[in-house]
Design a protein around this motif. Structure first.
Motif, PDB file in Angstrom:
ATOM      1  N   UNK A 141       9.314  -7.778  -0.987  1.00  0.00           N
ATOM      2  CA  UNK A 141       9.211  -8.691   0.158  1.00  0.00           C
ATOM      3  C   UNK A 141       8.742  -8.012   1.444  1.00  0.00           C
ATOM      4  N   UNK A 142       9.239  -6.832   1.824  1.00  0.00           N
ATOM      5  CA  UNK A 142       8.733  -6.222   3.058  1.00  0.00           C
ATOM      6  C   UNK A 142       7.229  -5.945   3.026  1.00  0.00           C
ATOM      7  N   UNK A 143       6.703  -5.534   1.897  1.00  0.00           N
ATOM      8  CA  UNK A 143       5.265  -5.301   1.794  1.00  0.00           C
ATOM      9  C   UNK A 143       4.494  -6.617   1.891  1.00  0.00           C
ATOM     10  N   UNK A 144       5.006  -7.637   1.235  1.00  0.00           N
ATOM     11  CA  UNK A 144       4.330  -8.939   1.301  1.00  0.00           C
ATOM     12  C   UNK A 144       4.329  -9.470   2.727  1.00  0.00           C
ATOM     13  N   UNK A 145       5.463  -9.371   3.416  1.00  0.00           N
ATOM     14  CA  UNK A 145       5.545  -9.882   4.779  1.00  0.00           C
ATOM     15  C   UNK A 145       4.646  -9.107   5.729  1.00  0.00           C
ATOM     16  N   UNK A 146       4.393  -7.836   5.428  1.00  0.00           N
ATOM     17  CA  UNK A 146       3.506  -7.019   6.254  1.00  0.00           C
ATOM     18  C   UNK A 146       2.035  -7.214   5.889  1.00  0.00           C
ATOM     19  N   UNK A 147       1.761  -8.034   4.856  1.00  0.00           N
ATOM     20  CA  UNK A 147       0.384  -8.244   4.416  1.00  0.00           C
ATOM     21  C   UNK A 147      -0.190  -7.064   3.669  1.00  0.00           C
ATOM     22  N   UNK A 148       0.667  -6.246   3.052  1.00  0.00           N
ATOM     23  CA  UNK A 148       0.213  -5.018   2.396  1.00  0.00           C
ATOM     24  C   UNK A 148       0.507  -4.973   0.905  1.00  0.00           C
ATOM     25  N   UNK A 149       0.952  -6.075   0.330  1.00  0.00           N
ATOM     26  CA  UNK A 149       1.182  -6.124  -1.117  1.00  0.00           C
ATOM     27  C   UNK A 149      -0.087  -6.632  -1.792  1.00  0.00           C
ATOM     28  N   UNK A 150      -0.826  -5.717  -2.389  1.00  0.00           N
ATOM     29  CA  UNK A 150      -2.011  -6.103  -3.153  1.00  0.00           C
ATOM     30  C   UNK A 150      -1.599  -6.814  -4.431  1.00  0.00           C
ATOM     31  N   UNK A 151      -0.673  -6.217  -5.166  1.00  0.00           N
ATOM     32  CA  UNK A 151      -0.203  -6.843  -6.409  1.00  0.00           C
ATOM     33  C   UNK A 151       1.008  -6.106  -6.935  1.00  0.00           C
ATOM     34  N   UNK A 152       1.861  -6.839  -7.641  1.00  0.00           N
ATOM     35  CA  UNK A 152       2.851  -6.235  -8.523  1.00  0.00           C
ATOM     36  C   UNK A 152       2.179  -6.096  -9.880  1.00  0.00           C
ATOM     37  N   UNK A 153       2.169  -4.893 -10.421  1.00  0.00           N
ATOM     38  CA  UNK A 153       1.454  -4.617 -11.668  1.00  0.00           C
ATOM     39  C   UNK A 153       2.413  -4.630 -12.850  1.00  0.00           C
ATOM     40  N   UNK A 154       2.173  -5.545 -13.771  1.00  0.00           N
ATOM     41  CA  UNK A 154       2.966  -5.647 -14.995  1.00  0.00           C
ATOM     42  C   UNK A 154       2.149  -5.044 -16.131  1.00  0.00           C
ATOM     43  N   UNK A 187       7.430   2.248   4.304  1.00  0.00           N
ATOM     44  CA  UNK A 187       6.086   2.510   3.817  1.00  0.00           C
ATOM     45  C   UNK A 187       5.070   1.589   4.510  1.00  0.00           C
ATOM     46  N   UNK A 188       5.448   0.341   4.697  1.00  0.00           N
ATOM     47  CA  UNK A 188       4.562  -0.600   5.380  1.00  0.00           C
ATOM     48  C   UNK A 188       4.299  -0.152   6.815  1.00  0.00           C
ATOM     49  N   UNK A 189       5.331   0.344   7.483  1.00  0.00           N
ATOM     50  CA  UNK A 189       5.191   0.781   8.872  1.00  0.00           C
ATOM     51  C   UNK A 189       4.340   2.040   8.996  1.00  0.00           C
ATOM     52  N   UNK A 190       4.360   2.876   7.964  1.00  0.00           N
ATOM     53  CA  UNK A 190       3.664   4.159   8.031  1.00  0.00           C
ATOM     54  C   UNK A 190       2.176   4.059   7.720  1.00  0.00           C
ATOM     55  N   UNK A 191       1.722   2.896   7.300  1.00  0.00           N
ATOM     56  CA  UNK A 191       0.327   2.740   6.890  1.00  0.00           C
ATOM     57  C   UNK A 191      -0.392   1.767   7.823  1.00  0.00           C
ATOM     58  N   UNK A 192      -1.703   1.928   7.967  1.00  0.00           N
ATOM     59  CA  UNK A 192      -2.454   1.098   8.909  1.00  0.00           C
ATOM     60  C   UNK A 192      -2.713  -0.303   8.373  1.00  0.00           C
ATOM     61  N   UNK A 216      -4.700  -3.229   6.837  1.00  0.00           N
ATOM     62  CA  UNK A 216      -5.743  -3.180   5.820  1.00  0.00           C
ATOM     63  C   UNK A 216      -5.394  -2.306   4.636  1.00  0.00           C
ATOM     64  N   UNK A 217      -4.297  -1.558   4.738  1.00  0.00           N
ATOM     65  CA  UNK A 217      -3.861  -0.723   3.621  1.00  0.00           C
ATOM     66  C   UNK A 217      -3.118  -1.595   2.615  1.00  0.00           C
ATOM     67  N   UNK A 218      -3.271  -1.278   1.315  1.00  0.00           N
ATOM     68  CA  UNK A 218      -2.631  -2.091   0.292  1.00  0.00           C
ATOM     69  C   UNK A 218      -1.871  -1.273  -0.742  1.00  0.00           C
ATOM     70  N   UNK A 219      -0.789  -1.868  -1.259  1.00  0.00           N
ATOM     71  CA  UNK A 219       0.026  -1.242  -2.298  1.00  0.00           C
ATOM     72  C   UNK A 219      -0.055  -2.057  -3.589  1.00  0.00           C
ATOM     73  N   UNK A 220      -0.303  -1.379  -4.693  1.00  0.00           N
ATOM     74  CA  UNK A 220      -0.086  -1.932  -6.023  1.00  0.00           C
ATOM     75  C   UNK A 220       1.244  -1.356  -6.500  1.00  0.00           C
TER      76      UNK A 220
END
Length: 287
Positions: free
Chosen positions: A97-110, A54-59, A61-65
């Motif tokens: 971890x892969x999203x965080x390392x790619x700079x694309x982890x906006x937040x884990x939502x609890x 998912x990280x590789x497929x997105x540009x 500046x893109x972020x995941x919650x």
């Protein structure tokens, strides 16, 4: 900076050209929005290799919650998949971890359930959870009014600031103790999350109907309501480096349109699918 997106990327048909394969939808979605909430992680912790893809497929500046697994937030009903909490949290951290390392982890939502009320035991649980998630950005959302009754509101916000939780500011119907008011306050200077669930008061709580969950988020925001939220989001952005807005009113397919309406109100560019042109009739006498 204000970024806007939706819950999930698979069910918003107006975003995709006809015939778009499921495997290609995330890439197309990322043309429209720079943020997405991954709801599938709530039902099962996603494998790290899938998250890396998912990280590789997105540009950039893109972020995941990423919504926390239901066993962590107390929603799980049935046999636990993990033998203990250490394994469960460890799997969730590995997944992120892969999203965080790619700079694309906006937040884990609890997001905690309506029965998770403001008690000492639950405060202790939140402290333990935040400690287990050290080094990961974590957003916190309540569904029980007791956290934000007048006598507890400032204490709850102060607790979130002290513990480093990102506040998930909500818009949802005021439908009893299992819903919370809108509290437009930041608890961290780097990120605030806003989640717009709609205002379907009649469908918010369990009502015995088999399709209850399917229509819970059935709501279409009007221009006036979105203008109110544009003002709130601008206000939050004044004290935050970034504000992420997620539309969760998916039941009737209104989320994508409402998100683009809000983007226009905020003066943001909006991507639309190219309109297919009708084929021109060949004029045999004009070459």
């Amino acid at each position: 900076m204000i970024v806007i997106g939706l819950t999930g990327w698979g069910d918003h048909d107006p975003l995709y050209p006809p015939g778009t394969a499921a495997k290609d939808k995330l890439k197309v979605y990322a043309r429209h929005f720079a943020l997405v909430e991954m709801d599938s992680a709530f039902y099962a912790v996603q494998p790290p290799d899938r998250m890396a893809r998912y990280a590789e497929e997105t540009p950039q500046g893109f972020g995941f919650v990423v919504k926390a697994y239901q066993g962590i937030t107390g929603h799980l009903r049935g046999k636990p998949y993990y033998e203990n909490d250490d394994d469960m949290y460890g799997a969730f951290r590995d997944s992120l971890t892969p999203l965080r390392e790619a700079g694309k982890l906006t937040a884990a939502l609890f997001q905690y359930p309506p029965w998770f009320d403001c008690t000492k035991e639950n405060v202790r649980l939140l402290r333990e959870t935040k400690k287990r998630m050290e080094d990961f950005p974590c957003a916190l959302e309540f569904r029980h009014q007791s956290w934000f009754v007048p006598e507890m509101r400032e204490r709850t916000l102060a607790f979130m600031r002290d513990e480093g939780w990102i506040h998930s500011v909500c818009d949802e119907p005021q439908a009893g103790v299992g819903s919370i008011p809108t509290v437009p306050e930041a608890t961290r200077a780097d990120w605030t999350l806003v989640r717009l669930h709609g205002r379907n008061a009649g469908g918010w709580n369990q009502n015995g109907n088999a399709d209850w969950r399917a229509v819970r988020y059935l709501y279409d925001y009007n221009e006036s309501e979105l203008a109110e939220w544009a003002a709130i989001v601008r206000g939050l952005a004044e004290s935050n480096r970034s504000v992420g807005v997620v539309f969760n009113n998916n039941s009737g397919g209104h989320a994508a349109g409402n998100a683009k309406q809000l983007m226009r109100l905020l003066g943001q560019p909006v991507y639309e699918l190219p309109v297919a042109r009708e084929p021109e009739q060949l004029d045999l006498f004009n070459f």
